[in-house]
Every structure is written in structure tokens, then in C-alpha cells.
Scaffold this motif. Structure first.
Motif, PDB file in Angstrom:
ATOM      1  N   ASP A   1      -3.262 -10.334  52.156  1.00 10.91           N
ATOM      2  CA  ASP A   1      -4.259 -11.343  52.501  1.00 10.91           C
ATOM      3  C   ASP A   1      -3.700 -12.750  52.306  1.00 10.91           C
ATOM      4  OD1 ASP A   1      -6.839 -11.860  53.476  1.00 10.91           O
ATOM      5  OD2 ASP A   1      -7.623 -12.214  51.464  1.00 10.91           O
ATOM      6  N   MET A   2      -2.851 -12.927  51.299  1.00  9.14           N
ATOM      7  CA  MET A   2      -2.229 -14.226  51.075  1.00  9.14           C
ATOM      8  C   MET A   2      -1.377 -14.636  52.281  1.00  9.14           C
ATOM      9  SD  MET A   2      -3.129 -15.591  48.199  1.00  9.14           S
ATOM     10  CE  MET A   2      -1.851 -16.823  48.001  1.00  9.14           C
ATOM     11  N   LEU A   3      -0.616 -13.692  52.823  1.00  7.65           N
ATOM     12  CA  LEU A   3       0.213 -14.003  53.989  1.00  7.65           C
ATOM     13  C   LEU A   3      -0.646 -14.415  55.182  1.00  7.65           C
ATOM     14  CD1 LEU A   3       2.958 -11.220  53.837  1.00  7.65           C
ATOM     15  CD2 LEU A   3       3.205 -13.647  53.285  1.00  7.65           C
ATOM     16  N   ARG A   4      -1.781 -13.755  55.339  1.00 10.79           N
ATOM     17  CA  ARG A   4      -2.699 -14.134  56.429  1.00 10.79           C
ATOM     18  C   ARG A   4      -3.133 -15.588  56.282  1.00 10.79           C
ATOM     19  NH1 ARG A   4      -8.122 -14.703  56.757  1.00 10.79           N
ATOM     20  NH2 ARG A   4      -8.458 -13.811  54.685  1.00 10.79           N
ATOM     21  N   LEU A   5      -3.504 -15.975  55.071  1.00  6.44           N
ATOM     22  CA  LEU A   5      -3.948 -17.338  54.832  1.00  6.44           C
ATOM     23  C   LEU A   5      -2.803 -18.333  55.017  1.00  6.44           C
ATOM     24  CD1 LEU A   5      -6.240 -16.754  51.732  1.00  6.44           C
ATOM     25  CD2 LEU A   5      -6.960 -17.246  54.067  1.00  6.44           C
ATOM     26  N   HIS A   6      -1.607 -17.950  54.584  1.00  8.24           N
ATOM     27  CA  HIS A   6      -0.443 -18.822  54.789  1.00  8.24           C
ATOM     28  C   HIS A   6      -0.232 -19.097  56.270  1.00  8.24           C
ATOM     29  CE1 HIS A   6       1.473 -17.390  50.727  1.00  8.24           C
ATOM     30  NE2 HIS A   6       0.458 -18.214  50.551  1.00  8.24           N
TER      31      HIS A   6
ATOM     32  N   LYS B   1      -5.246 -17.368  63.946  1.00  6.21           N
ATOM     33  CA  LYS B   1      -5.953 -18.628  64.140  1.00  6.21           C
ATOM     34  C   LYS B   1      -5.424 -19.658  63.152  1.00  6.21           C
ATOM     35  CE  LYS B   1      -9.995 -19.169  62.396  1.00  6.21           C
ATOM     36  NZ  LYS B   1     -11.445 -19.075  62.083  1.00  6.21           N
ATOM     37  N   ARG B   2      -4.959 -20.768  63.654  1.00 10.74           N
ATOM     38  CA  ARG B   2      -4.326 -21.763  62.798  1.00 10.74           C
ATOM     39  C   ARG B   2      -5.306 -22.863  62.395  1.00 10.74           C
ATOM     40  NH1 ARG B   2       1.667 -24.378  63.626  1.00 10.74           N
ATOM     41  NH2 ARG B   2       1.610 -25.828  61.870  1.00 10.74           N
ATOM     42  N   GLN B   3      -5.336 -23.157  61.111  1.00  8.64           N
ATOM     43  CA  GLN B   3      -6.165 -24.235  60.586  1.00  8.64           C
ATOM     44  C   GLN B   3      -5.325 -25.007  59.583  1.00  8.64           C
ATOM     45  OE1 GLN B   3      -9.568 -23.024  58.341  1.00  8.64           O
ATOM     46  NE2 GLN B   3     -10.364 -25.094  58.094  1.00  8.64           N
ATOM     47  N   ASP B   4      -4.870 -26.171  59.962  1.00  3.51           N
ATOM     48  CA  ASP B   4      -3.970 -26.926  59.095  1.00  3.51           C
ATOM     49  C   ASP B   4      -4.707 -27.452  57.867  1.00  3.51           C
ATOM     50  OD1 ASP B   4      -1.102 -28.039  59.126  1.00  3.51           O
ATOM     51  OD2 ASP B   4      -2.307 -29.755  58.530  1.00  3.51           O
ATOM     52  N   VAL B   5      -3.958 -27.606  56.776  1.00  2.80           N
ATOM     53  CA  VAL B   5      -4.534 -28.086  55.518  1.00  2.80           C
ATOM     54  C   VAL B   5      -5.185 -29.453  55.700  1.00  2.80           C
ATOM     55  CG1 VAL B   5      -3.973 -28.828  53.167  1.00  2.80           C
ATOM     56  CG2 VAL B   5      -2.932 -26.749  54.107  1.00  2.80           C
ATOM     57  N   SER B   6      -4.587 -30.297  56.533  1.00  2.00           N
ATOM     58  CA  SER B   6      -5.099 -31.658  56.709  1.00  2.00           C
ATOM     59  C   SER B   6      -6.529 -31.680  57.232  1.00  2.00           C
ATOM     60  CB  SER B   6      -4.191 -32.449  57.653  1.00  2.00           C
ATOM     61  OG  SER B   6      -4.161 -31.842  58.935  1.00  2.00           O
ATOM     62  N   SER B   7      -6.911 -30.654  57.969  1.00  6.69           N
ATOM     63  CA  SER B   7      -8.278 -30.612  58.493  1.00  6.69           C
ATOM     64  C   SER B   7      -9.297 -30.431  57.384  1.00  6.69           C
ATOM     65  CB  SER B   7      -8.422 -29.472  59.513  1.00  6.69           C
ATOM     66  OG  SER B   7      -8.251 -28.205  58.884  1.00  6.69           O
ATOM     67  N   VAL B   8      -8.870 -29.846  56.268  1.00  6.50           N
ATOM     68  CA  VAL B   8      -9.753 -29.680  55.115  1.00  6.50           C
ATOM     69  C   VAL B   8      -9.732 -30.927  54.245  1.00  6.50           C
ATOM     70  CG1 VAL B   8     -10.280 -28.253  53.110  1.00  6.50           C
ATOM     71  CG2 VAL B   8      -9.291 -27.208  55.149  1.00  6.50           C
TER      72      VAL B   8
ATOM     73  N   GLY C   1       1.105 -21.410  60.528  1.00  9.21           N
ATOM     74  CA  GLY C   1       1.687 -20.739  61.678  1.00  9.21           C
ATOM     75  C   GLY C   1       2.496 -19.506  61.282  1.00  9.21           C
ATOM     76  N   ALA C   2       3.161 -18.890  62.273  1.00  2.00           N
ATOM     77  CA  ALA C   2       3.899 -17.648  62.044  1.00  2.00           C
ATOM     78  C   ALA C   2       5.072 -17.866  61.097  1.00  2.00           C
ATOM     79  CB  ALA C   2       4.385 -17.081  63.366  1.00  2.00           C
TER      80      ALA C   2
ATOM     81  N   LEU D   1       1.488 -32.920  51.289  1.00  4.09           N
ATOM     82  CA  LEU D   1       1.152 -31.501  51.290  1.00  4.09           C
ATOM     83  C   LEU D   1       1.829 -30.781  52.454  1.00  4.09           C
ATOM     84  CD1 LEU D   1      -2.655 -31.424  50.373  1.00  4.09           C
ATOM     85  CD2 LEU D   1      -0.687 -31.050  48.881  1.00  4.09           C
ATOM     86  N   LYS D   2       1.857 -31.423  53.610  1.00  4.45           N
ATOM     87  CA  LYS D   2       2.489 -30.820  54.784  1.00  4.45           C
ATOM     88  C   LYS D   2       3.960 -30.532  54.527  1.00  4.45           C
ATOM     89  CE  LYS D   2       3.414 -31.751  59.694  1.00  4.45           C
ATOM     90  NZ  LYS D   2       3.228 -32.719  60.801  1.00  4.45           N
ATOM     91  N   ARG D   3       4.640 -31.436  53.841  1.00  3.01           N
ATOM     92  CA  ARG D   3       6.073 -31.277  53.573  1.00  3.01           C
ATOM     93  C   ARG D   3       6.342 -30.289  52.436  1.00  3.01           C
ATOM     94  NH1 ARG D   3       8.987 -35.390  56.150  1.00  3.01           N
ATOM     95  NH2 ARG D   3       7.653 -36.993  57.071  1.00  3.01           N
ATOM     96  N   ILE D   4       5.386 -30.178  51.525  1.00  2.19           N
ATOM     97  CA  ILE D   4       5.546 -29.214  50.428  1.00  2.19           C
ATOM     98  C   ILE D   4       5.250 -27.799  50.899  1.00  2.19           C
ATOM     99  CG2 ILE D   4       4.597 -28.439  48.216  1.00  2.19           C
ATOM    100  CD1 ILE D   4       4.168 -31.329  47.452  1.00  2.19           C
ATOM    101  N   LEU D   5       4.136 -27.639  51.611  1.00  2.00           N
ATOM    102  CA  LEU D   5       3.678 -26.300  51.994  1.00  2.00           C
ATOM    103  C   LEU D   5       4.344 -25.848  53.287  1.00  2.00           C
ATOM    104  CD1 LEU D   5      -0.062 -26.861  51.075  1.00  2.00           C
ATOM    105  CD2 LEU D   5       1.624 -25.553  49.769  1.00  2.00           C
ATOM    106  N   VAL D   6       5.654 -25.740  53.234  1.00  2.00           N
ATOM    107  CA  VAL D   6       6.457 -25.241  54.353  1.00  2.00           C
ATOM    108  C   VAL D   6       6.820 -23.790  54.045  1.00  2.00           C
ATOM    109  CG1 VAL D   6       8.621 -25.497  55.611  1.00  2.00           C
ATOM    110  CG2 VAL D   6       7.341 -27.520  54.922  1.00  2.00           C
TER     111      VAL D   6
END
Length: 477
Positions: free
Chosen positions: A371-376, A425-432, A381-382, A451-456
Motif C-alpha cells: 500500500d505504501m508503494l501505491r501511495l508513493h 492516479k497521480r496527485q502531487d504533494v504540492s496540491s495538498v 508517478g511510476a 518537498l518535491k526535491r526530497i521526495l524523489v
């Protein structure tokens, strides 16, 4: 037709059994985290120990404490329960997780400076006293190997226990007064009492080795890692002495930012100090392996934080592959896939923690590694195919064509059936993050960028700690 009371009783019983099952699984997972630290040759032995010791769950511990017949009540003040459990209920989406510590029935935390057992906690809060067990020489430990202490007891001829300060899978923690404190030194300390189990003792000795290394490289105490004072043996328990700090970030969130988070200026201050701690770990070739709000302490003024609980920490370079390293919600994808890991795993955990500090929500509240991989992937993205090709455990989550499958039986909700998922379905962190008004737009933009650069997903492309310290959000430039 069942009456309301009967329906409530059955519902409560079902919830209790579910929580006990989850706690047992989490305890076993915590034991398995010890495998890469203690050597591959003992893998099966440690797993067997995990299954055995998982039977003594936190709930059972609380029940045992309450059911003992001969108890002596002693007065003890300032026994404030804290919160660190990170289970969630009824959530599965990106940034939707509410820590179970916000729920009234949460009674246990698997962290240093976590929550006290329910009996002691309720007594301490309501009537300002704790339970004292009969501390005979043949009855020092409870069935789980935890030391049964009492307020007023003096450890090692020097440290007088003032109150319980938490209990975790590896140890229980007490606040104590140093009766031999020097002039100008704080008289209050925190003592981590390791469980009386051989594998725990060995892990505790490794923790001491790492703590001493970090302390020797930071003689002026400026690198935001909790100050380790010394250790001693007491009644077959290894005891570690630390400076005592006010509260952890989980408690801070609950008290000042429950479900809404902290101000972005506070998050920026804390982020800089966390990155300084990460840089110190990197210079000492140490991986923390369990960074989360529960394991970050703050002083009473809430201006200074320190990274704590190095029970899962290890040196870089000689680490065995395991899918259970790091607490699940803060676990990087390379760990779940079974890839070699290094400092980027701690950076990922910091990113998840910073999101949580600002929003008051768990970023990735997955119920399993799958489930964690799904959320990642919903967020980023893939996963890169090179990671899937090399991952030891990738086949547990992806088919031969690298298509992710979600393991879930639609009837029982058990993770037994494999259902390929064609599109994520992609939902970027920035949208939250961007949905929170009232903050400086430029600072918020920089926070999102950080966050975008860390959560790669690819650890090789993840932001380095040196880059993080010079990032506009952290530096303010």
C-alpha cells in the motif's frame, strides 16, 4: 435484535482484537528491524524471537499491570502521558492520515519518550500517583522482559526515578533526578532501560557505540542530536542516560497543531536544525533509520530540536537488505523494494516528517508495504524500472512486465489476491500543501519545491543534505 449495549460491546471487542493483531505485527516487525544490525547469520533466530516476543503486546502489558493483585500505590507527580503511535484508522489517500495518537483509545507508542501504559497513565493524570509493583529480587521484570520500576527508586546509587516517561518495543523510559549532578548541570535526566533480552542488550550496546561516536564529533553540542551522558547495568538491564528534553514533535503537533499543523516559519526553523543533524550523521557515517516526529525532541522554549532514539541506527556500508527498516509511514521506496540503502533513506523520512509538521497529516498512511508503494506512485508517478529490476522484493509488488498489483481481497479486505493496476492516479504533494491559506506565497512555493526535491523515488536523484541546507526555504534567501 441486539440492544445498543450488545452492539457496542461486540464492536469494541472487534476493535480491540484488531488493535492487538496490529500491535503484534508491529512488534514482530520491530524485532525484524534488528536483523540487519545484528548479522545475517542470526536471521532465523531473530525472526523466531520476534514471533515469540510479539505475543507480549503493549495491550497485554497494560492488562498485566492492571491485573496484578498485590500493588502498592505511591504518589508521583508530573506523569504526563505522551503520544507516538502511528497507526491510522480508515484512511488510505495521500496526505489523509491522522495518527492514531489523536484517538482516545491509543495507549501505547513504540518509541522512546512515547506513551505510558494505560494503567500508570490514567492514575498519573487523574489522581497523581503511579502503580508500584513488588520489586523483589526475583520479580524485577514483567513477562515481556521490561524492568518493573517504581517512583522513588534509586538506580545505580545515583538516579532517583521521578516518573514514567514512555515505553517502546525495545525499552521503557523514565525521568529521573541525578542526585550527584555537578554545579551548573541539569539535575533531570531521561533513562532508557533496555528490556532484559539478549538480542536487545546487543542492540543497546551498538546504540551506545553510535551515540558515543556522534557525541565525540560534537563536543560543543551544536549538531542537534540528543546528548548521551553515560550508561550502566542495573539488575541485568542495560540503562542509557540522556539529557531530558521537554516533548517530542508528535506531542507538539497534538498540542499546538492537531489536524492543522504548525506555522510555516516554525517548520522552516525545525527543518534547518534537522538538516544540520543529518549532515552530522553523514559526516560520522551513521544512518538513523527511524526519523519521524516521535523521534525528534524540542526544548521547553520550543526553539531548539534534537534527533533522538538511535536504537535502529547503524553504520553505513555493511547493511543487510530488509523490507522493514524505518517506521512504515516514513519508509523510503528503496527499502520496500529491497535495494541497497544509504543516507537518502533518512532524507526521505525527513521529507515525510516536514509535510506532517505543516499539515498535521501523515503523507503516506499505507497499511502495508504494498500500500505504501501505491501511495508513493500516486504522488510521484511510476517507479523507475531500474529500481524494479534490481529490487530484491520487487516481485512481491510488481509482475514480470513491471505492472504494479494491489494485494487486496475485496470481500475480506485481506492482502491475499493480486490485482494488476494499469494506471496510477497521480496527485502531487504540492496540491495538498498549497491548499493552506494565510502563508507567505514565496515561502510556501519554496517549501513545496523543497518537498518535491526530497521526495524523489530514485534515491540517487534525491536532494542531498548539503543542497537542502542551501535551499531557499531553509536559508531564507
Amino acid at each position: 435484535m441486539l440492544g445498543d449495549w450488545e452492539r457496542h460491546r461486540r464492536r469494541s471487542s472487534s476493535t480491540r482484537h484488531k488493535c492487538e493483531k496490529e500491535q503484534k505485527e508491529e512488534t514482530e516487525e520491530k524485532f525484524e528491524q534488528l536483523v540487519p544490525k545484528l548479522g545475517g547469520n542470526d536471521r532465523e533466530k531473530h525472526k523466531a524471537e520476534a514471533r515469540k516476543r510479539a505475543d507480549v503486546t503493549p495491550t497485554k502489558y497494560g492488562e498485566i499491570q492492571l491485573q496484578k493483585q498485590q500493588q502498592e500505590i505511591v504518589h508521583c507527580s508530573n506523569n504526563e502521558g505522551t503520544s507516538g503511535n502511528e497507526k491510522t484508522m480508515g484512511v488510505s489517500g495521500l496526505g489523509e492520515g491522522i495518527p492514531m495518537s489523536e484517538r482516545s483509545e491509543d495507549i501505547f507508542a513504540n518509541d522512546i519518550f512515547g506513551e505510558s501504559p494505560i494503567g500508570a497513565q490514567e492514575l498519573g493524570k487523574k489522581r497523581s500517583f503511579l502503580i508500584k509493583e513488588n520489586a523483589h529480587c526475583d520479580n524485577w521484570d514483567d513477562p515481556g522482559g521490561y524492568y518493573t520500576y517504581h517512583c522513588g527508586e534509586v538506580l545505580h546509587g545515583r538516579y532517583e526515578i521521578m516518573a514514567g516517561h514512555g515505553m517502546g518495543v525495545f525499552s521503557n523510559v523514565v525521568r529521573a533526578k541525578d542526585l550527584k549532578a555537578g554545579k551548573g548541570d541539569s539535575s533531570e535526566v531521561a533513562i532508557k532501560i533496555i528490556r532484559n533480552i539478549p538480542v536487545m542488550y546487543k542492540a543497546g550496546k551498538q546504540e551506545i557505540s553510535i551515540l558515543e561516536k556522534l557525541a565525540s564529533a560534537d563536543p560543543k553540542d551544536r549538531r542537534h542530536c540528543v546528548r548521551f551522558i553515560s550508561s550502566f547495568m542495573y539488575r541485568n538491564h542495560l540503562c542509557l542516560i540522556f539529557e531530558s528534553l521537554h516533548m517530542n514533535l508528535r506531542e507538539l503537533l497534538k498540542k499546538f497543531g492537531s489536524d492543522v499543523g504548525l506555522k510555516l516559519t516554525a517548520v522552516r526553523t525545525y527543518s534547518k536544525q534537522l538538516f544540520i543533524a543529518l549532515k552530522h550523521l553523514k559526516s560520522c557515517n551513521v544512518l538513523h533509520c527511524d526519523i519521524k516526529p516521535d523521534n525528534v525532541l524540542v526544548n521547553e522554549a520550543k526553539t531548539k530540536l534534537k534527533l533522538c532514539d538511535f536504537g535502529s541506527a547503524m553504520p553505513t556500508g555493511t547493511n543487510e537488505i530488509t523490507p522493514y527498516l524505518v517506521s512504515r509511514f516514513y519508509r523510503a521506496p528503496e527499502i520496500i523494494l529491497g535495494l541497497p540503502y544509504n543516507h537518502p533513506l533518512d532524507m526521505w523520512s525527513v521529507g515525510c516528517s516536514l509535510f506532517e509538521l505543516y499539515t498535521g497529516k501523515l503523507l503516506f498512511p499505507g497499511k502495508t508495504n504494498n500500500d505504501m508503494l501505491r501511495l508513493h506512485m500516486e504522488s510521484k508517478g511510476a517507479l523507475p524500472k531500474k529500481m524494479l529490476r534490481k529490487g530484491t522484493f520487487a516481485k512481491e509488488h510488481f509482475d514480470q512486465d513491471f505492472k504494479y498489483f494491489h494485494e487486496k481481497d475485496p470481500v475480506t479486505k485481506m492482502t491475499v489476491k493480486r490485482h494488476p493496476v494499469m494506471n496510477i492516479k497521480r496527485q502531487d504533494v504540492s496540491s495538498v500543501v498549497s491548499s493552506f491559506p494565510g502563508e507567505d506565497p514565496k515561502m510556501l512555493f519554496n517549501f513545496n519545491d523543497l518537498l518535491k526535491r526530497i521526495l524523489v523515488l530514485d534515491p540517487e536523484k534525491r536532494l542531498k543534505v548539503e543542497q537542502a541546507l542551501s535551499h531557499p526555504f531553509v536559508s531564507g534567501k
